[in-house]
Structure formats: C-alpha cells, structure tokens
Design an enzyme around this catalytic site. Structure first.
Site, mmCIF file in Angstrom:
data_model
loop_
_atom_site.group_PDB
_atom_site.id
_atom_site.type_symbol
_atom_site.label_atom_id
_atom_site.label_comp_id
_atom_site.label_asym_id
_atom_site.label_seq_id
_atom_site.Cartn_x
_atom_site.Cartn_y
_atom_site.Cartn_z
ATOM 1 N N ALA A 1 4.208 6.703 -1.970
ATOM 2 C CA ALA A 1 5.477 7.075 -2.592
ATOM 3 C C ALA A 1 5.229 7.850 -3.889
ATOM 4 O O ALA A 1 5.898 8.861 -4.153
ATOM 5 C CB ALA A 1 6.324 5.829 -2.859
ATOM 6 N N MET B 1 0.829 -1.205 0.000
ATOM 7 C CA MET B 1 0.000 0.000 0.000
ATOM 8 C C MET B 1 0.864 1.256 0.000
ATOM 9 O O MET B 1 0.374 2.349 -0.245
ATOM 10 C CB MET B 1 -0.940 0.001 1.197
ATOM 11 C CG MET B 1 -0.266 0.091 2.520
ATOM 12 S SD MET B 1 -1.518 0.017 3.796
ATOM 13 C CE MET B 1 -0.498 -0.072 5.233
ATOM 14 N N LYS B 2 2.149 1.113 0.229
ATOM 15 C CA LYS B 2 3.049 2.270 0.234
ATOM 16 C C LYS B 2 3.301 2.815 -1.172
ATOM 17 O O LYS B 2 3.808 3.915 -1.322
ATOM 18 C CB LYS B 2 4.382 1.897 0.889
ATOM 19 C CG LYS B 2 4.258 1.336 2.291
ATOM 20 C CD LYS B 2 4.019 2.424 3.304
ATOM 21 C CE LYS B 2 3.880 1.893 4.707
ATOM 22 N NZ LYS B 2 5.093 1.778 5.442
ATOM 23 N N ASP B 3 2.946 2.052 -2.209
ATOM 24 C CA ASP B 3 3.162 2.516 -3.585
ATOM 25 C C ASP B 3 2.449 3.837 -3.848
ATOM 26 O O ASP B 3 3.035 4.765 -4.417
ATOM 27 C CB ASP B 3 2.683 1.475 -4.602
ATOM 28 C CG ASP B 3 3.545 0.233 -4.640
ATOM 29 O OD1 ASP B 3 4.574 0.187 -3.938
ATOM 30 O OD2 ASP B 3 3.177 -0.704 -5.364
#
Length: 120
Positions: free
Chosen positions: A27, A22-24
């Site tokens: 970022a 989910m950090k995509d």
C-alpha cells in the site's frame, strides 16, 4: 534448514508491520508511486473496492499522507477489518452480501457500479 555446521538464516517478520499485515509495504509503495508520478496529489482521494488487509493498509497510508480514503466493501468481511479502516479515517460504503455472508460475482458487479458512481 541448514547443516549442523551452521548457517546464518535471516527472516522478515511481517507481523511487525504497522497494521500487522504484509500489505502495508504494498500500500505504501502504491501511494508513493501515484504521488511521484502525479496520478495522486496530497489532499486527493483514493476510491477502492476492498475489504481485508489491503483496505486496512491503504487506509493507514492515506491517513499518514493526508489522502481521503473511500472504500466500497461488504458486510461479509471481518468486522475487525472494517473497523480498522474506519479507525484510520476511511469512509466505507458497505454492501450487503445476503444471508449467507458470502462474496460473490454479483457483489463485485455491484461494487464496481458503486465505484463508478463515486468517480462520476
């Protein structure tokens, strides 16, 4: 979750993100904002203290956007995460965490010092 009469329930599967994290999205948004506001330019460099999913996601976005990624990290983080960052072209400065392979306050102090050196 819903009465027997039924309801339409929607969910988002974060595993469908490009790195599986989910950090995509986070970022991507950070880099887009930095580019839009002039804080970062194409061909620029991001220096970050990271080691997990954020580093993998940030390395991927940097690869797509043509930005150099230079991360300070620790050998206490999963080898797979470090390998993913490298696969996306990030340069890694890997700090040793000691025999117990733990992230400590001392690691963050050394990491911040290394970041300052890279930015000098």
């Amino acid at each position: 979750l819903s009465p027997k009469s039924g309801a339409t329930i929607y969910c988002k599967w974060e595993g469908a993100q490009m790195t599986g994290s989910m950090k995509d999205r986070m970022a991507w948004s950070m880099v887009e904002h930095a580019l839009e506001t002039g804080q970062l330019h194409p061909g620029g460099r991001i220096v970050e203290l990271t080691g997990g999913s954020t580093g993998s996601s940030l390395a991927m976005v940097c690869a797509i956007k043509g930005i150099t990624a230079h991360f300070v990290t620790s050998d206490a983080f999963a080898r797979e995460k470090l390998d993913t960052m490298k696969a996306f072209g990030a340069t890694l400065d890997v700090l040793e965490s000691g025999p117990e392979k733990k992230i400590t306050a001392e690691y963050f102090q050394r990491g911040k010092k290394r970041i300052q050196e890279l930015l000098s």
